[in-house]
Enzyme design. Structure first.
Site, short mmCIF file in Angstrom:
data_model
loop_
_atom_site.label_atom_id
_atom_site.label_comp_id
_atom_site.label_asym_id
_atom_site.label_seq_id
_atom_site.Cartn_x
_atom_site.Cartn_y
_atom_site.Cartn_z
N ASP A 1 0.85 -1.19 0.00
CA ASP A 1 0.00 0.00 0.00
C ASP A 1 0.89 1.24 0.00
O ASP A 1 1.76 1.38 0.88
CB ASP A 1 -0.87 -0.03 1.27
N VAL A 2 0.68 2.14 -0.95
CA VAL A 2 1.53 3.34 -1.01
C VAL A 2 1.36 4.25 0.20
O VAL A 2 2.19 5.14 0.42
CB VAL A 2 1.31 4.17 -2.30
N TYR B 1 -7.00 17.34 -5.76
CA TYR B 1 -6.32 16.56 -6.81
C TYR B 1 -5.44 17.47 -7.66
O TYR B 1 -4.26 17.18 -7.90
CB TYR B 1 -7.39 15.88 -7.65
N LYS C 1 -1.37 17.37 -8.00
CA LYS C 1 -0.69 17.14 -9.28
C LYS C 1 0.20 18.34 -9.64
O LYS C 1 1.26 18.16 -10.25
CB LYS C 1 -1.72 16.88 -10.38
N1 LIG Z 1 -7.54 8.23 -16.64
C1 LIG Z 1 -7.44 9.53 -16.81
O1 LIG Z 1 -8.23 10.17 -17.52
C2 LIG Z 1 -6.34 10.29 -16.14
C3 LIG Z 1 -6.21 11.66 -16.42
C4 LIG Z 1 -5.17 12.37 -15.82
C5 LIG Z 1 -4.29 11.71 -14.99
N2 LIG Z 1 -4.44 10.39 -14.72
C6 LIG Z 1 -3.49 9.77 -13.79
O2 LIG Z 1 -3.04 8.53 -14.31
C7 LIG Z 1 -2.72 7.67 -13.22
C8 LIG Z 1 -3.37 6.31 -13.46
O3 LIG Z 1 -4.77 6.42 -13.40
P1 LIG Z 1 -5.71 5.19 -13.75
O4 LIG Z 1 -7.06 5.58 -13.31
O5 LIG Z 1 -5.52 4.74 -15.17
O6 LIG Z 1 -5.19 4.09 -12.78
P2 LIG Z 1 -4.86 2.56 -13.10
O7 LIG Z 1 -6.07 1.85 -13.56
O8 LIG Z 1 -3.66 2.53 -13.95
O9 LIG Z 1 -4.60 1.98 -11.68
C9 LIG Z 1 -3.70 2.36 -10.72
C10 LIG Z 1 -3.40 1.15 -9.84
O10 LIG Z 1 -3.12 1.67 -8.55
C11 LIG Z 1 -3.48 0.65 -7.64
N3 LIG Z 1 -3.64 1.25 -6.30
C12 LIG Z 1 -4.69 1.97 -5.85
N4 LIG Z 1 -4.49 2.32 -4.57
C13 LIG Z 1 -3.28 1.82 -4.22
C14 LIG Z 1 -2.52 1.86 -3.03
N5 LIG Z 1 -2.99 2.47 -1.92
N6 LIG Z 1 -1.32 1.26 -3.00
C15 LIG Z 1 -0.84 0.60 -4.10
N7 LIG Z 1 -1.53 0.52 -5.27
C16 LIG Z 1 -2.73 1.14 -5.33
C17 LIG Z 1 -4.78 0.11 -8.16
O11 LIG Z 1 -5.04 -1.20 -7.66
C18 LIG Z 1 -4.54 0.13 -9.65
O12 LIG Z 1 -4.12 -1.16 -10.10
C19 LIG Z 1 -3.14 8.40 -11.95
O13 LIG Z 1 -2.03 8.99 -11.33
C20 LIG Z 1 -4.11 9.46 -12.45
O14 LIG Z 1 -4.15 10.59 -11.60
C21 LIG Z 1 -5.44 9.67 -15.27
#
Ligand SMILES: NC(=O)c1ccc[n+]([C@@H]2O[C@H](COP(=O)([O-])OP(=O)(O)OC[C@H]3O[C@@H](n4cnc5c(N)ncnc54)[C@H](O)[C@@H]3O)[C@@H](O)[C@H]2O)c1
Length: 260
Positions: free
Chosen positions: A68-69, A165, A169
Site C-alpha cells: 500500500d503506497v 487533486y 498534481k
Molecule cells: N484516466 C485519466 O483520464 C487520467 C487523467 C489524468 C491523470 N491520470 C493519472 O493517471 C494515473 C493512473 O490512473 P488510472 O485511473 O488509469 O489508474 P490505473 O487503472 O492505472 O490503476 C492504478 C493502480 O493503482 C493501484 N492502487 C490503488 N491504490 C493503491 C494503493 N494504496 N497502494 C498501491 N496501489 C494502489 C490500483 O489497484 C490500480 O491497479 C493516476 O495517477 C491518475 O491521476 C489519469
C-alpha cells in the site's frame, strides 16, 4: 546512437500501480515491449500477479510486489525488493493516483480535511516517498536513474470540483523540478506525464461522444498514449530532459475559448 526499437533494453523498472486496469497496465506492457525488466507493485495482489504473468508469458522478466503506497515501509520495500531482485534499479514510475477512486468530486467549500489529506497522500506524498527511496538507491549504485510520475492537466490549469487533486498534481510538477535541480549532477532525472482525459475503466470516459467532441483531436486518449510518453521519459532517448511536465491531452490545454 540510441536504440529506437528497444529504448529500455537491459533496464530494470519499478512501476508502482503497474497492475492497473488502464494506464498502469499499459505502462507495464510498454516497458516490457521496450526491453525492460518490470517489477509491478500494486495493492491488489491479483492485479500485480496477473500483469506479471502476462509479461512473463510474452518473454519479459517481471515480478509482482504487493503493498500500500500509504505505508512508508511498503513503499521503501517496493524499491528495495525491485533493486534486490534485478540486481539494480534504473527507473521508477509512479502511476497510483486519481480523484474519483478516492474522494467525491465537490467544490472546495464542501471538501473535508480528511478527503484533502487522502487525495494529497495518494497523488503526491507517496510519490515523494518513492522518489526518495529510489534516489537513495540510485546514489548508492552510482550510475544515475530516471523517475517518471503520472500527473494531470488538472495540475496545469484550474481543476473545478477537484481542488485537492489539482493541487497535488501541481505539486508533483514542482517536485520533479526540485529533484531535477538537486540531482542533475548525479545523473538522476525526474519528469511528469500530465495526462488529459484518458479512457480507462476508472475514468469511465470511453462512451461519451459529447466529451470527446470538446477535445481538439476529437477523441479521448488511450492508455497507450500515456505509456508511450512514459517510456520516452524513462529511457536514454530523453537523457537531456529533466524537471519537465509533458502534457498528453489531445490539445486541450493549448486551445483557448474562442472558435477556430
Ligand atoms: N484516466 C485519466 O483520464 C487520467 C487523467 C489524468 C491523470 N491520470 C493519472 O493517471 C494515473 C493512473 O490512473 P488510472 O485511473 O488509469 O489508474 P490505473 O487503472 O492505472 O490503476 C492504478 C493502480 O493503482 C493501484 N492502487 C490503488 N491504490 C493503491 C494503493 N494504496 N497502494 C498501491 N496501489 C494502489 C490500483 O489497484 C490500480 O491497479 C493516476 O495517477 C491518475 O491521476 C489519469
Amino acid at each position: 546512437m540510441e536504440d529506437f526499437t528497444k529504448p529500455l533494453d537491459g533496464m530494470n523498472t519499478l512501476v508502482i500501480g503497474g497492475g492497473g486496469q488502464g494506464i498502469g497496465h499499459a505502462i507495464s506492457h510498454a516497458f516490457a515491449a521496450a526491453g525492460a525488466s518490470v517489477a509491478i507493485a500494486d495493492i491488489e495482489p491479483e492485479r500485480a500477479r496477473d500483469t506479471a504473468d502476462e509479461l512473463t508469458k510474452a518473454g519479459a522478466r517481471a515480478i509482482p510486489l504487493v503493498g500500500d503506497v500509504r505505508s512508508l515501509q511498503d513503499v521503501d520495500g517496493f524499491v528495495a525488493h525491485a533493486a534486490a531482485e534485478f540486481g539494480r534499479l534504473d527507473t521508477l514510475v509512479t502511476v497510483v493516483g486519481g480523484q474519483v477512486a478516492f474522494v467525491p468530486a465537490v467544490r472546495l467549500h464542501e471538501m473535508s480535511d480528511d478527503d484533502w489529506d487522502l487525495v494529497y497522500e495518494m497523488n503526491l506524498r507517496y510519490v515523494a516517498r518513492a522518489a526518495r527511496a529510489a534516489i537513495r538507491t540510485f546514489l548508492a549504485q552510482g550510475n544515475g536513474g530516471s523517475i517518471v510520475s503520472l500527473g494531470s492537466v488538472t495540475g496545469v490549469m484550474a481543476a473545478p470540483m477537484q481542488a485537492g487533486y489539482g493541487a497535488a498534481k501541481a505539486g508533483l510538477a514542482s517536485l520533479a523540478k526540485t529533484v531535477a535541480a538537486e540531482y542533475a549532477g548525479d545523473g538522476i532525472r525526474m519528469n511528469v506525464v500530465a495526462c488529459g482525459a484518458i479512457a480507462t475503466p476508472v475514468a469511465g470516459t470511453a462512451q461519451d461522444p459529447e466529451g470527446a467532441a470538446k477535445i481538439p483531436m476529437g477523441r479521448f486518449g488511450v492508455p497507450g498514449d500515456a505509456a508511450a510518453a512514459v517510456v520516452y521519459l524513462a529511457s536514454p532517448l530523453s537523457s537531456y530532459v529533466t524537471g519537465q511536465s509533458l502534457v498528453v491531452d489531445g490539445g486541450v490545454t493549448v486551445r483557448g475559448p474562442f472558435p477556430d
